[in-house]
Design a protein around this motif. Structure first.
Motif, PDB file in Angstrom:
ATOM      1  N   GLN A  39      60.747  43.397  28.123  1.00 15.52           N
ATOM      2  CA  GLN A  39      60.842  43.712  29.549  1.00 15.52           C
ATOM      3  C   GLN A  39      59.461  43.725  30.193  1.00 15.52           C
ATOM      4  O   GLN A  39      58.516  44.291  29.656  1.00 15.52           O
ATOM      5  N   LEU A  40      59.355  43.080  31.356  1.00 16.70           N
ATOM      6  CA  LEU A  40      58.106  43.070  32.109  1.00 16.70           C
ATOM      7  C   LEU A  40      57.921  44.441  32.767  1.00 16.70           C
ATOM      8  O   LEU A  40      58.750  44.881  33.560  1.00 16.70           O
ATOM      9  N   LEU A  41      56.810  45.118  32.445  1.00 13.27           N
ATOM     10  CA  LEU A  41      56.564  46.467  32.948  1.00 13.27           C
ATOM     11  C   LEU A  41      55.564  46.498  34.105  1.00 13.27           C
ATOM     12  O   LEU A  41      55.769  47.184  35.096  1.00 13.27           O
ATOM     13  N   LYS A  42      54.468  45.764  33.969  1.00 10.85           N
ATOM     14  CA  LYS A  42      53.418  45.786  34.990  1.00 10.85           C
ATOM     15  C   LYS A  42      52.903  44.370  35.232  1.00 10.85           C
ATOM     16  O   LYS A  42      52.947  43.515  34.343  1.00 10.85           O
ATOM     17  N   ARG A  43      52.412  44.167  36.443  1.00  6.51           N
ATOM     18  CA  ARG A  43      51.736  42.905  36.770  1.00  6.51           C
ATOM     19  C   ARG A  43      50.461  43.241  37.524  1.00  6.51           C
ATOM     20  O   ARG A  43      50.459  44.099  38.403  1.00  6.51           O
ATOM     21  N   THR A  44      49.370  42.574  37.188  1.00  2.69           N
ATOM     22  CA  THR A  44      48.113  42.764  37.910  1.00  2.69           C
ATOM     23  C   THR A  44      47.604  41.420  38.415  1.00  2.69           C
ATOM     24  O   THR A  44      47.761  40.391  37.749  1.00  2.69           O
ATOM     25  N   VAL A  45      47.011  41.442  39.597  1.00  2.81           N
ATOM     26  CA  VAL A  45      46.413  40.244  40.194  1.00  2.81           C
ATOM     27  C   VAL A  45      44.976  40.588  40.567  1.00  2.81           C
ATOM     28  O   VAL A  45      44.727  41.554  41.297  1.00  2.81           O
ATOM     29  N   MET A  46      44.026  39.811  40.053  1.00  2.00           N
ATOM     30  CA  MET A  46      42.603  40.071  40.277  1.00  2.00           C
ATOM     31  C   MET A  46      42.033  39.061  41.268  1.00  2.00           C
ATOM     32  O   MET A  46      42.252  37.854  41.130  1.00  2.00           O
ATOM     33  N   THR A  47      41.299  39.566  42.264  1.00  2.00           N
ATOM     34  CA  THR A  47      40.693  38.701  43.282  1.00  2.00           C
ATOM     35  C   THR A  47      39.268  39.179  43.575  1.00  2.00           C
ATOM     36  O   THR A  47      38.780  40.129  42.965  1.00  2.00           O
ATOM     37  N   ASP A  48      38.639  38.518  44.549  1.00  2.00           N
ATOM     38  CA  ASP A  48      37.257  38.847  44.944  1.00  2.00           C
ATOM     39  C   ASP A  48      36.345  38.888  43.720  1.00  2.00           C
ATOM     40  O   ASP A  48      35.642  39.875  43.463  1.00  2.00           O
ATOM     41  N   ILE A  49      36.343  37.788  42.971  1.00  2.00           N
ATOM     42  CA  ILE A  49      35.509  37.689  41.768  1.00  2.00           C
ATOM     43  C   ILE A  49      34.045  37.534  42.178  1.00  2.00           C
ATOM     44  O   ILE A  49      33.711  36.648  42.965  1.00  2.00           O
ATOM     45  N   LYS A  50      33.182  38.402  41.647  1.00  2.00           N
ATOM     46  CA  LYS A  50      31.761  38.341  41.992  1.00  2.00           C
ATOM     47  C   LYS A  50      30.922  38.343  40.724  1.00  2.00           C
ATOM     48  O   LYS A  50      31.344  38.885  39.707  1.00  2.00           O
ATOM     49  N   LYS A  51      29.736  37.746  40.816  1.00  2.00           N
ATOM     50  CA  LYS A  51      28.805  37.769  39.687  1.00  2.00           C
ATOM     51  C   LYS A  51      27.903  38.984  39.842  1.00  2.00           C
ATOM     52  O   LYS A  51      27.153  39.109  40.821  1.00  2.00           O
ATOM     53  N   ILE A  52      28.016  39.906  38.887  1.00  2.00           N
ATOM     54  CA  ILE A  52      27.273  41.164  38.942  1.00  2.00           C
ATOM     55  C   ILE A  52      26.491  41.327  37.635  1.00  2.00           C
ATOM     56  O   ILE A  52      27.075  41.346  36.559  1.00  2.00           O
ATOM     57  N   ASN A  53      25.202  41.405  37.746  1.00  2.00           N
ATOM     58  CA  ASN A  53      24.340  41.544  36.554  1.00  2.00           C
ATOM     59  C   ASN A  53      24.651  40.491  35.491  1.00  2.00           C
ATOM     60  O   ASN A  53      24.733  40.799  34.295  1.00  2.00           O
ATOM     61  N   GLY A  54      24.850  39.254  35.937  1.00  2.00           N
ATOM     62  CA  GLY A  54      25.054  38.154  35.004  1.00  2.00           C
ATOM     63  C   GLY A  54      26.462  37.998  34.471  1.00  2.00           C
ATOM     64  O   GLY A  54      26.717  37.134  33.637  1.00  2.00           O
ATOM     65  N   ARG A  55      27.403  38.804  34.953  1.00  2.00           N
ATOM     66  CA  ARG A  55      28.788  38.702  34.479  1.00  2.00           C
ATOM     67  C   ARG A  55      29.718  38.531  35.672  1.00  2.00           C
ATOM     68  O   ARG A  55      29.454  39.021  36.772  1.00  2.00           O
ATOM     69  N   TRP A  56      30.819  37.798  35.446  1.00  2.00           N
ATOM     70  CA  TRP A  56      31.847  37.651  36.473  1.00  2.00           C
ATOM     71  C   TRP A  56      32.809  38.827  36.379  1.00  2.00           C
ATOM     72  O   TRP A  56      33.252  39.179  35.283  1.00  2.00           O
ATOM     73  N   TYR A  57      33.140  39.409  37.550  1.00  2.00           N
ATOM     74  CA  TYR A  57      33.959  40.624  37.532  1.00  2.00           C
ATOM     75  C   TYR A  57      34.838  40.673  38.781  1.00  2.00           C
ATOM     76  O   TYR A  57      34.356  40.434  39.898  1.00  2.00           O
ATOM     77  N   PRO A  58      36.132  40.986  38.626  1.00  2.00           N
ATOM     78  CA  PRO A  58      37.014  41.112  39.804  1.00  2.00           C
ATOM     79  C   PRO A  58      36.742  42.441  40.515  1.00  2.00           C
ATOM     80  O   PRO A  58      36.720  43.491  39.878  1.00  2.00           O
ATOM     81  N   THR A  59      36.520  42.393  41.818  1.00  2.00           N
ATOM     82  CA  THR A  59      36.242  43.628  42.559  1.00  2.00           C
ATOM     83  C   THR A  59      37.454  44.110  43.351  1.00  2.00           C
ATOM     84  O   THR A  59      37.368  45.119  44.053  1.00  2.00           O
ATOM     85  N   SER A  60      38.563  43.401  43.232  1.00  2.00           N
ATOM     86  CA  SER A  60      39.813  43.830  43.868  1.00  2.00           C
ATOM     87  C   SER A  60      40.965  43.512  42.917  1.00  2.00           C
ATOM     88  O   SER A  60      41.106  42.368  42.476  1.00  2.00           O
TER      89      SER A  60
END
Length: 244
Positions: A185-206
């Motif tokens: 059974q599908l329990l949770k879904r997440t969607v990541m947006t506003d990807i930014k490069k922070i201190n050399g790494r890519w990271y979703p900020t929303s």
């Protein structure tokens, strides 16, 4: 008989190569998403039937077994604190001036009416340590090429038995994820947006978290400020810090 043997070898090589590539992808995702220490100021926007609530907090984490969060607003939540040490979680309420420990089924409760559970907030181990990964497909999300990976738990003490994750092929950051129970059974879904490069790494900020067993738009988690791999005083991760 010889052709069957060759076919079997080819299938084995294909499976082994896929597993190796999937592990490499997940390790790169972990490199982006995980850090030795982290300090983050964030907003949690809880979408209700009639209106939205915005809860701001400041969180500290060290490795995968220590974290501390203090809620800054609104006034009703201000001063509430959470401390995680290993597999233990304490919640401090300023209105009662008491800290209580949550365990067992209580960890599955919603955090302040959001789509996140306390169990979700406690789970910050690396994916490679918890799951075996397999590439199952490729898809385009909002014009971005992604790998679709299936993750199956290799540990018993994970919140979700399996996951399906869409990973940006260029930046090695997840853009979408589905979390499943052992029943499928599908329990949770997440969607990541506003990807930014922070201190050399890519990271979703929303990130939008959606409990698939509930109605509504889910809960939006927006990062206001984040710092990686910086010194955090050890006293932050003590029970004494809950009442300071």
């Amino acid at each position: 008989m010889k052709s069957l043997t060759v076919l079997a070898i080819m299938i084995f090589i294909s499976f082994y190569t896929n597993a190796q590539n999937a592990d490499e992808i997940i390790k790169k995702v972990d490199d982006n998403m995980s850090s030795e220490t982290q300090i983050v100021v964030s907003e949690m926007i809880i979408h209700g039937k009639r209106n939205n609530r915005v809860v701001t907090s400041k969180g500290y984490s060290q490795g995968h077994f220590k974290s501390f969060t203090e809620y800054l607003s609104p006034a009703r939540e201000k001063g509430t604190k959470m401390l995680k040490l290993e597999n233990n979680l304490w919640i401090y309420s300023p209105s009662t001036d008491r800290a209580i420990q949550l365990s067992g089924h209580m960890l599955r409760q919603s955090v302040m009416g959001s789509d996140l559970s306390y169990e979700d907030m406690m789970e910050d181990r690396k994916l490679i340590d918890m799951y075996n990964a397999t590439i199952i497909d490729s898809e385009i999300i909002e014009g971005i090429q992604t790998w679709v990976l299936k993750l199956d738990a290799k540990l018993d003490n994970v919140a979700y038995f399996s996951r399906k994750i869409w990973v940006d092929k260029q930046r090695y950051v997840p853009l979408k994820e589905e979390l499943y129970a052992k029943s499928g059974q599908l329990l949770k879904r997440t969607v990541m947006t506003d990807i930014k490069k922070i201190n050399g790494r890519w990271y979703p900020t929303s990130i939008n978290y959606k409990d698939m067993l509930k109605d509504g738009k889910g809960t939006d988690f927006k990062i206001i400020e984040i710092q990686f791999d910086i010194d955090i005083p050890e006293y932050i991760f003590t029970k004494a810090s809950l009442k300071k």
